[in-house]
Every structure is written in C-alpha cells, then in structure tokens.
Design an enzyme around this catalytic site. Structure first.
Site, PDB file in Angstrom:
ATOM      1  N   ARG A 272       0.837  -1.401  -0.119  1.00 37.71           N
ATOM      2  CA  ARG A 272      -0.116  -0.122  -0.107  1.00 37.71           C
ATOM      3  C   ARG A 272       0.976   1.288   0.063  1.00 37.71           C
ATOM      4  O   ARG A 272       1.632   1.485   1.002  1.00 37.71           O
ATOM      5  CB  ARG A 272      -0.634  -0.166   1.222  1.00 37.71           C
ATOM      6  CG  ARG A 272      -1.959   0.813   1.159  1.00 37.71           C
ATOM      7  CD  ARG A 272      -2.660   1.169   2.717  1.00 37.71           C
ATOM      8  NE  ARG A 272      -1.569   1.863   3.744  1.00 37.71           N
ATOM      9  CZ  ARG A 272      -1.610   1.335   4.979  1.00 37.71           C
ATOM     10  NH1 ARG A 272      -2.304   0.462   5.459  1.00 37.71           N
ATOM     11  NH2 ARG A 272      -0.733   2.153   5.619  1.00 37.71           N
ATOM     12  N   HIS A 276      -3.721   4.418   4.736  1.00 37.83           N
ATOM     13  CA  HIS A 276      -4.677   3.317   5.088  1.00 37.83           C
ATOM     14  C   HIS A 276      -6.043   4.042   4.552  1.00 37.83           C
ATOM     15  O   HIS A 276      -6.729   3.477   3.681  1.00 37.83           O
ATOM     16  CB  HIS A 276      -4.937   3.067   6.357  1.00 37.83           C
ATOM     17  CG  HIS A 276      -6.184   2.272   6.546  1.00 37.83           C
ATOM     18  ND1 HIS A 276      -6.215   0.933   6.189  1.00 37.83           N
ATOM     19  CD2 HIS A 276      -7.389   2.363   7.355  1.00 37.83           C
ATOM     20  CE1 HIS A 276      -7.287   0.096   6.468  1.00 37.83           C
ATOM     21  NE2 HIS A 276      -8.132   1.253   7.284  1.00 37.83           N
ATOM     22  N   TYR A 285       3.970   5.465  11.794  1.00 41.91           N
ATOM     23  CA  TYR A 285       4.364   4.144  11.943  1.00 41.91           C
ATOM     24  C   TYR A 285       5.206   3.218  10.949  1.00 41.91           C
ATOM     25  O   TYR A 285       5.401   2.216  11.085  1.00 41.91           O
ATOM     26  CB  TYR A 285       2.821   3.300  12.342  1.00 41.91           C
ATOM     27  CG  TYR A 285       2.048   3.512  11.011  1.00 41.91           C
ATOM     28  CD1 TYR A 285       2.323   2.512   9.888  1.00 41.91           C
ATOM     29  CD2 TYR A 285       0.891   4.147  11.019  1.00 41.91           C
ATOM     30  CE1 TYR A 285       1.342   2.511   8.851  1.00 41.91           C
ATOM     31  CE2 TYR A 285       0.059   4.037  10.038  1.00 41.91           C
ATOM     32  CZ  TYR A 285       0.086   3.569   8.827  1.00 41.91           C
ATOM     33  OH  TYR A 285      -0.886   3.392   7.910  1.00 41.91           O
TER      34      TYR A 285
END
Length: 382
Positions: A272, A276, A285
């Site tokens: 990805r 998100h 993160y």
C-alpha cells in the site's frame, strides 16, 4: 454438526504453491521471465488491462484530491494495489460474484460498476450503493472480514442451486486473517467444498499493524492447508501473474479435476503506497523510504514496459488512453456533483418505524430548512 453427506472426503493434504517465492510472469522491468508462460489474453485485452490500471491510478489521485478539498468524505486509496484489483476483475466471468472491501474500487469498476457510483456514497448519495441489475457485485464491506463467511455462503448457495458455471471471488486484507470470520469462512468453504476464491491482498500493513504482527506463519497462503484447500502465493504487483493465478482458481472452483478441492486461498503480495485512508498518517508508523523498493516493481510501469516491448503501446496510443481517462474522470465527477438529494432521506431505511428521537431530529431539520433555505447550509459548508 455432521457433514459427511454434504461434503466429499478431503484429500490427505491440500497443495500450497509458492509458499516462499510468489509466482511471477513479469520481472521488475516488465520482461517475461524465461520460465514463465503468458496467460491467454489477446493483444486488445492486454492493452485494455493496462488502460484500466492507469484509469484506476488516476481515479485514486483524483479521489484523494477531492477529499482534501472537502468534496468527498474519507477515502481509502488503492495505489500499489490497483494492478491486482484489475487483474482479478479480468479473471471473472460476468456471472461470477465479487465481494469487495472498501478499497476495491478498481475491481468493482472492472466487474461492471461505473466510476460515478464509486464516488456517490462518498458524497452522501446513498443511491451509489445500489448495484445495477446484471452486475454481480456486492456492496463494499467496511467491518473487517465479515464478507469471508458471506462469500462462502453465497458460493454454497450457488452450488446447491446447481449453478455450476458461477464462482464467488472474495477480497480482503492481511489484517482480516486475524479475525475469526476469516477462519470460520475458510473452514466452512473447505468442509463443503464450495466454488469460492479468497484473495488476500497482503499490502504489508493493517492500518498501523505490520504483517509480522498478524501471524507467525511464514506466509498467509500456507494457512490454506489447515482448511484442506489450495493456497497460492503470487506477486500482487504483477498483473499478468495475478490474472493467471486467479483465472486458474476460478476455473478450478467451477470444474475441479478428480481429487481437487474447489476453494483456493490466494495471497497477493503487494504494498500500500499511501495511507490506509485519508484520515490516516502512515509517517507515524513506517519509514518514509519503505515504499521505494516496492515502487521498483510498480504494476503500471511493468505493464507499460511489457506492452511497449511487444510493440503494442507507443506514444500516440498512450496519449489516446490519457485523453479517454481524463474524459471519463471529468464526466464522473461532474455527474456526481450535479446530482441532488433531499437531506431528509438520511432518515429513510434506518428503522421500519422511526423512534421519537429521530422523528424530532427530522422535524428540526425540516424547520431549519424552511426558515433559512438549503442555500444557507451550502454557505456554511463552503
């Protein structure tokens, strides 16, 4: 619950292919690997697949821009995953069913949904969730993994009704494999030997949780062995490999050879690139340069190089494709933003009979609209 009468005897072991190295057809530069065989797709189909992948990427960029401008609600980007989405869509026959998550925009488009319908729910237009007759796409699923047992149930229903030419394709992410619904759905699929293909889009992250915190298994594909079904691991950034693996799995689901089980778990290994959702900040993160190695295997670049090397794509055709894509996107956005709706419809289809608190809210809204007019609400939003 006894299943001896409903299900055939399981083989001693179920095959798990590519448990370490994912199946590939194209290398990172778009060249066909020496040991690979191209799928049976015409030149026109190959070019069309490339155009749909490019359309998906442009749609993604446009949708993110619209969200940042406040013109649509929270959006789940798909860049990096659009190649696998388009490829699985091409592998489906028209009568097959697609069960998507909130990220499978391209898969839904390829299987019959129009671009405007993908944007309408994000603009508060609930009719965007209405799937046209003859388009076998279920509404997108937001709760994680709920679609897995539902896909199994749908496939079993098709089987019980004797529709042997129909299979069900279910998308989900790597995070879904930590949910009970995943295990229950695949276990049931194996027991009842249903015509279903489960595609795990392993994009390495479940929001902020890395893949290694989802499971101690070396791969997700090998989990298929626990349910007595086939597991296949494929390069999710290689559209031709994804198509070939998915097409073979769908054909097996409908017409298995002696000793074969119908269901397949496909692990599409991908990445990805972005967040998100547009409400997420991946820089908190993961490392900023983490995506660079994955971008070297970008599905759009690989397909472009593959087609160019075969003489199927040149600058003139690329320009035509770009022009068509921009026209489609412009038309979709304009049609969505020109649509009108009555705000009070938000109260419809919530309860069979509205409870007092919602009746009060609806009356208050109608009173405000009557007093100030709808234009006042637009001014506040602007």
């Amino acid at each position: 619950m006894s299943t001896q009468n409903e299900a055939d005897h399981h083989p001693d072991s179920a095959p798990v292919h590519g448990t370490t190295d994912p199946i590939q057809i194209l290398d990172a530069d778009g060249a066909v690997l020496s040991n690979a065989e191209l799928p049976e797709l015409s030149d026109d189909d190959l070019v069309a697949m490339y155009e749909d992948i490019k359309l998906a990427r442009r749609f993604d960029q446009r949708a993110i821009s619209l969200q940042r401008q406040g013109r649509i609600a929270t959006y789940a980007p798909m860049t990096g995953q659009e190649g696998a989405q388009v490829a699985t869509g091409y592998a489906l026959d028209q009568q097959d069913w697609l069960l998507p998550t909130y990220r499978e925009h391209a898969a839904k488009y390829v299987h019959g949904m129009d671009l405007a319908s993908l944007l309408k729910p994000l603009c508060g237009l609930r009719e965007g969730y209405a799937v046209p007759d003859g388009v076998n796409v279920m509404p997108e699923y937001i709760p994680i993994a709920t679609q897995v047992p539902q896909a199994t149930g749908m496939a079993w229903g098709e089987q019980l009704q004797g529709r042997t030419d129909t299979a069900v394709l279910c998308h989900f992410g790597d995070g879904a494999t930590s949910e009970g619904d995943f295990h229950e759905g695949l276990n049931f699929a194996g027991v009842f030997d249903v015509p279903a293909v489960f595609v795990c889009n392993n994009n390495q992250w479940a929001i902020s949780v890395p893949r290694e915190h989802q499971t101690a298994s070396e791969t997700i594909a090998q989990k298929a062995a626990a349910y007595g079904i086939e597991g296949v691991r494929v390069d999710g950034l290689d559209p031709l490999a994804v198509y070939a693996v998915t097409r073979a799995a769908l054909q097996k689901a409908k017409n298995p050879a002696d000793g074969e089980r119908r269901p397949t778990l496909i692990e599409a290994v991908q990445y990805r690139y972005g967040a998100h959702t547009t409400a997420d900040d991946p820089s908190t993160y993961r490392e900023e340069d983490e995506a660079e190695d994955w971008r070297e295997k970008d599905p759009l670049d690989r397909m472009r190089n593959f087609l160019t090397n075969r003489g199927l794509l040149d600058d003139d055709l690329e320009a035509e494709i770009d022009e068509r894509i921009e026209a489609q996107l412009t038309e979709a956005v304009e049609s969505v933003e020109a649509a009108t709706t009555d705000p009070t419809t938000m109260f419809d289809h919530v309860y069979d009979e509205l409870p007092p608190r919602l009746r009060e809210q609806r009356a208050e809204l109608e009173s405000l609209r009557e007093k100030y007019g709808d234009e006042a609400f637009h001014e506040v939003l602007e």
